[in-house]
Design an enzyme around this catalytic site. Structure first.
Site, PDB file in Angstrom:
ATOM      1  N   ASP A 199      79.421 110.310  20.983  1.00  0.00           N
ATOM      2  CA  ASP A 199      79.850 109.648  20.045  1.00  0.00           C
ATOM      3  C   ASP A 199      81.371 108.790  19.948  1.00  0.00           C
ATOM      4  O   ASP A 199      81.600 108.008  19.461  1.00  0.00           O
ATOM      5  CB  ASP A 199      80.228 110.799  18.916  1.00  0.00           C
ATOM      6  N   ASP A 213      78.213 118.966  19.608  1.00  0.00           N
ATOM      7  CA  ASP A 213      79.256 118.554  19.127  1.00  0.00           C
ATOM      8  C   ASP A 213      80.155 119.518  19.589  1.00  0.00           C
ATOM      9  O   ASP A 213      80.208 120.595  19.199  1.00  0.00           O
ATOM     10  CB  ASP A 213      79.332 117.963  17.873  1.00  0.00           C
TER      11      ASP A 213
END
Length: 154
Positions: free
Chosen positions: A129, A111
């Site tokens: 995401d 991330d």
């Protein structure tokens, strides 16, 4: 070279890896968007990230694969004219597959987008995401019929 041709998600961690020592911040009037390097060994939004149990990566990958198969079966059952729903499901499937690929290859998902305001930090996220979130939003809007051409099943 063939690995570089994979989806944006697979290429993104390599880019972040090269700039890892630095933190790039973009100041907007309300929010701050920072590009950082965060390893997520858990599920969505960092759930189970701090939990440690045997075969954690395998368990999460199996659950993600089962969910991906379920969403794929649902997508296959849609009529051809349900384009809005198909678009939403395509984004969901693409994002889930990207995260699953990263998890299987490296045991975690990278991330790298960190959005925050003052001391409140939203969960760090990545391109996959974002695709999943946009896909879910499209599906919800389609189900609510906000579009005059909303997908309807008979």
């Amino acid at each position: 070279m063939a690995d570089d041709a994979l989806a944006t998600e697979a290429g993104a961690p390599r880019v972040v890896h090269h700039v890892r020592p630095r933190r790039l911040e973009i100041w907007l009037p309300i929010l701050i968007v920072a590009f950082d390097h965060v390893r997520n060994t858990g599920a969505a939004f960092g759930i189970l990230n701090t939990a440690d149990f045997p075969f954690k990566t395998v368990v999460i990958a199996v659950i993600a694969t089962a969910a991906l198969i379920g969403v794929g079966m649902y997508a296959a059952s849609l009529a051809h004219h349900q384009l809005v729903a198909r678009l939403g499901l395509a984004l969901i499937i693409g994002g889930a597959a990207g995260n699953l690929l990263d998890r299987v290859v490296s045991g975690s998902v990278v991330d790298f987008v960190d959005v925050y305001w003052r001391t409140y930090h939203f969960w760090a996220f990545n391109v996959a995401d974002s695709a999943i979130t946009i896909g879910v939003a499209i599906m919800i809007l389609d189900m609510l019929g906000t579009d005059s051409h909303a997908s309807k099943t008979l």
